[in-house]
Write a protein that holds these residues in place. Structure first.
Motif, PDB file in Angstrom:
ATOM      1  N   UNK A  52      90.262 -78.619  49.305  1.00  0.00           N
ATOM      2  CA  UNK A  52      90.725 -79.916  48.807  1.00  0.00           C
ATOM      3  C   UNK A  52      92.210 -80.143  49.106  1.00  0.00           C
ATOM      4  N   UNK A  53      92.664 -79.656  50.236  1.00  0.00           N
ATOM      5  CA  UNK A  53      94.087 -79.752  50.556  1.00  0.00           C
ATOM      6  C   UNK A  53      94.562 -81.197  50.720  1.00  0.00           C
ATOM      7  N   UNK A  70      96.139 -86.890  44.273  1.00  0.00           N
ATOM      8  CA  UNK A  70      95.173 -87.682  43.512  1.00  0.00           C
ATOM      9  C   UNK A  70      95.134 -87.225  42.054  1.00  0.00           C
ATOM     10  N   UNK A  71      94.571 -88.086  41.214  1.00  0.00           N
ATOM     11  CA  UNK A  71      94.379 -87.756  39.798  1.00  0.00           C
ATOM     12  C   UNK A  71      92.917 -87.353  39.568  1.00  0.00           C
ATOM     13  N   UNK A  72      92.662 -86.560  38.507  1.00  0.00           N
ATOM     14  CA  UNK A  72      91.294 -86.091  38.272  1.00  0.00           C
ATOM     15  C   UNK A  72      90.252 -87.203  38.246  1.00  0.00           C
ATOM     16  N   UNK A  73      90.602 -88.358  37.705  1.00  0.00           N
ATOM     17  CA  UNK A  73      89.637 -89.455  37.608  1.00  0.00           C
ATOM     18  C   UNK A  73      89.196 -89.967  38.980  1.00  0.00           C
ATOM     19  N   UNK A  74      89.947 -89.639  40.008  1.00  0.00           N
ATOM     20  CA  UNK A  74      89.608 -90.075  41.359  1.00  0.00           C
ATOM     21  C   UNK A  74      88.713 -89.074  42.090  1.00  0.00           C
ATOM     22  N   UNK A  75      88.369 -87.973  41.433  1.00  0.00           N
ATOM     23  CA  UNK A  75      87.598 -86.906  42.045  1.00  0.00           C
ATOM     24  C   UNK A  75      86.177 -86.866  41.483  1.00  0.00           C
ATOM     25  N   UNK A  93      82.221 -82.161  41.135  1.00  0.00           N
ATOM     26  CA  UNK A  93      82.328 -80.935  41.919  1.00  0.00           C
ATOM     27  C   UNK A  93      83.751 -80.665  42.378  1.00  0.00           C
ATOM     28  N   UNK A  94      84.448 -81.723  42.776  1.00  0.00           N
ATOM     29  CA  UNK A  94      85.851 -81.561  43.181  1.00  0.00           C
ATOM     30  C   UNK A  94      86.711 -81.147  41.995  1.00  0.00           C
ATOM     31  N   UNK A  95      86.471 -81.752  40.833  1.00  0.00           N
ATOM     32  CA  UNK A  95      87.248 -81.376  39.647  1.00  0.00           C
ATOM     33  C   UNK A  95      87.020 -79.914  39.276  1.00  0.00           C
TER      34      UNK A  95
END
Length: 255
Positions: free
Chosen positions: A141-142, A147-152, A155-157
């Motif tokens: 996820x480089x 970005x902010x967590x809400x944008x992920x 699985x990305x979070x």
């Protein structure tokens, strides 16, 4: 000469009211070992994991990490509970990843990963950022640092949560059903990061229902039921040829 275990759970018991959820559990985990904890809901798996870093206070017994009791100090042969400050220091060697992601919503991805090493470990900010960007690369996820967590996605979070735990340079990583809150198509990316950690020699204790992961990646599978360890051993034995009917019944239900 026998090498002492990195994690040693010694006759651990825990109750909630009148319900005994852990019954004198003893379990040793070697450095570099990957152990899966499996079993039905309510068997005590998550409680055992949470006792390992003193998120839950056991009623009796103790947990040692690298020979030191977690949540306690030994004085004159007796265990005495430590202050929150000392406990935070002890937990530096124990990373934990939960079902929920528990990211700071007001911080960027990079800031989430840098928070612990900067505030707790007091490491130079430039070094922390270099390490954080390396970890972002590790979890794939480089490009998401700003970005902010809400944008992920979920699985990305969860992969960011793993990176955040790794930023504290722990000796052991605890995973409490890290994929259970994810949509099925997002599970694979998280398990792939965990697979990479295992290959790199990270000591890992994983509460999971992902039987394929337990079979392919873990060195040992521990089956729990009713607050006790029913059986344990190499994945090929426990998952393919279990000795106990309780284990066979559980595997029949989930496979």
């Amino acid at each position: 000469m026998n090498t002492p275990p990195l994690v040693s759970v010694q006759t651990l018991s825990k109750s909630y009211g009148h319900k005994l959820v852990l019954k004198r559990i003893s379990l040793d985990i070697a450095e570099g070992e990957v152990v899966a904890l499996i079993g039905p809901s309510g068997s005590g798996k998550s409680t055992l994991l949470r006792c390992m870093n003193h998120l839950e206070r056991q009623d009796s017994g103790c947990v040692l990490v690298a020979g030191e009791p977690v949540g306690f100090t030994l004085k004159n042969g007796e265990l005495h509970e430590v202050s929150d400050k000392v406990l935070s220091y002890q937990r530096r060697s124990i990373g934990m990843v939960f079902q929920g992601f528990n990211l700071f919503q007001h911080m960027t991805v990079l800031e989430n990963i840098m928070e612990g090493p900067t505030l707790v470990l007091k490491l130079p900010r430039a070094q922390v950022e270099t390490d954080a960007r390396r970890l972002l690369d590790l979890v794939g996820l480089s490009d998401w640092a700003g970005h902010y967590p809400s944008q992920l996605s979920g699985g990305q979070q969860q992969r960011i949560a793993i990176a955040r735990a790794l930023a504290m340079k722990p000796r052991v990583m605890l995973f409490d059903e890290p994929t259970s809150a994810l949509d099925p198509e997002l599970v694979g990316d998280v398990l792939e990061v965990m697979r990479t950690l295992a290959q790199e020699g990270m000591t890992m204790i994983v509460v999971t229902h992902e039987i394929a992961f337990a079979r392919d990646v873990c060195d040992r599978v521990v089956f729990m039921a009713d607050g006790e360890i029913v059986e344990q051993g190499p994945p090929g034995e426990v998952l393919s040829d279990p000795r106990h009917e309780r284990t066979r019944e559980f595997l029949r239900r989930i496979l």
